[in-house]
Write an enzyme that holds these catalytic residues in place. Structure first.
Site, PDB file in Angstrom:
ATOM      1  N   HIS A   1       6.330   0.034   3.644  1.00 17.78           N
ATOM      2  CA  HIS A   1       5.074   0.220   2.926  1.00 17.78           C
ATOM      3  C   HIS A   1       4.714  -1.070   2.202  1.00 17.78           C
ATOM      4  CE1 HIS A   1       2.523   2.900  -0.026  1.00 17.78           C
ATOM      5  NE2 HIS A   1       1.894   1.805   0.334  1.00 17.78           N
TER       6      HIS A   1
ATOM      7  N   GLU B   1      -1.852  -5.547   1.062  1.00 19.07           N
ATOM      8  CA  GLU B   1      -0.558  -5.736   0.413  1.00 19.07           C
ATOM      9  C   GLU B   1      -0.415  -7.161  -0.121  1.00 19.07           C
ATOM     10  OE1 GLU B   1       2.117  -3.483  -0.199  1.00 19.07           O
ATOM     11  OE2 GLU B   1       0.499  -2.077   0.206  1.00 19.07           O
TER      12      GLU B   1
ATOM     13  N   HIS C   1       0.008  -7.284  -4.046  1.00 19.77           N
ATOM     14  CA  HIS C   1       1.399  -7.510  -4.455  1.00 19.77           C
ATOM     15  C   HIS C   1       1.931  -8.901  -4.107  1.00 19.77           C
ATOM     16  CE1 HIS C   1       1.697  -3.279  -5.492  1.00 19.77           C
ATOM     17  NE2 HIS C   1       1.261  -2.952  -4.291  1.00 19.77           N
TER      18      HIS C   1
END
Length: 243
Positions: free
Chosen positions: A57, A104, A108
């Site tokens: 993920h 992502e 992040h």
């Protein structure tokens, strides 16, 4: 009286500067390698998984979200990683799209990149893949007979296998199908690392000071949005097979 040389003064200043950077309240101290189970994810998102192994993920630092909006995702910088990305870190909703990786990276990766070891797109994505393959969560669960099944497991069975093998405490998340359900569905498993990529208990490194300042990012917010929450330790766990 002995005087310090300019070189020693420079070294001392550099050491102080380095210490300041390391102890900065805005620098992350933990990385969260997050796996999700495609069957559970797609039961919520109405996709059609044909994958029967745990996929990535994301790799999430414990501080910061969207740390550099001007640092745009560029798939050409990770071209050599794409075959592995498509298998290990697939976009379950849009398999032919790079949108998930872009998301992502922006959310992040740009925060993880505050560390020199992850300060490029290639470093970030390749490290996530490296940790995913080293952990090899799917194989470890199978090795100890935790496999997708119509039977239920106890939470302690699932957690115990992971904790005993890796020597650290994971964070395991489930979906609760309804308010009065007598089981929960296994959905997401987090394995944590420190800044040197050494395994770490996922619940370690929380401080009242950091929490009160709101510095801790929140994969918690992500979990809430996606429908995952920390599993109930006393409720049976359903690990759904691929339909």
């Amino acid at each position: 009286m002995k005087l310090c040389s300019p070189l020693l003064l420079c070294l001392a200043a550099a050491a102080l500067s380095s210490a300041f950077v390391i102890s900065s309240p805005h620098m992350w101290t933990k990385l969260i390698l997050t796996h999700h189970w495609p069957t559970t994810f797609c039961s919520m998102e109405h996709c059609h998984p044909n994958i029967s192994y745990w996929t990535l993920h994301g790799l999430w630092p414990d501080k910061g979200i969207d740390c550099n909006s001007s640092w745009h995702f560029n798939a050409s910088q990770i071209e050599d990683l794409l075959p592995d990305m498509k298998r290990s870190w697939p976009d379950l909703l849009n398999p032919s799209s790079a949108g998930f990786w872009k998301y992502e990276w922006h959310k992040h990766g740009t925060c993880a990149a505050k560390a020199a070891s992850l300060n490029s797109q290639h470093k970030y994505f390749s490290k996530a893949l490296e940790l995913y393959h080293k952990v090899d969560l799917d194989s470890i669960l199978k090795k100890f007979d935790i496999t997708p099944s119509e039977k239920y497991y106890s939470f302690s069975q699932v957690e115990g296998v992971i904790e005993n093998f890796y020597g650290v405490k994971p964070k395991i998340q489930c979906v609760h199908p309804s308010k009065n359900a007598d089981f929960q569905i296994l959905g997401q498993i987090e394995i944590c690392f420190d800044s040197d990529f050494t395994l770490l208990d996922c619940e370690r490194h929380f401080t009242i000071n950091a929490m009160s300042k709101g510095d801790w990012d929140g994969p918690m917010a992500v979990d809430k949005a996606s429908g995952f929450s920390v599993c109930d330790h006393d409720m049976p766990v359903y690990y759904p097979p691929l339909q």
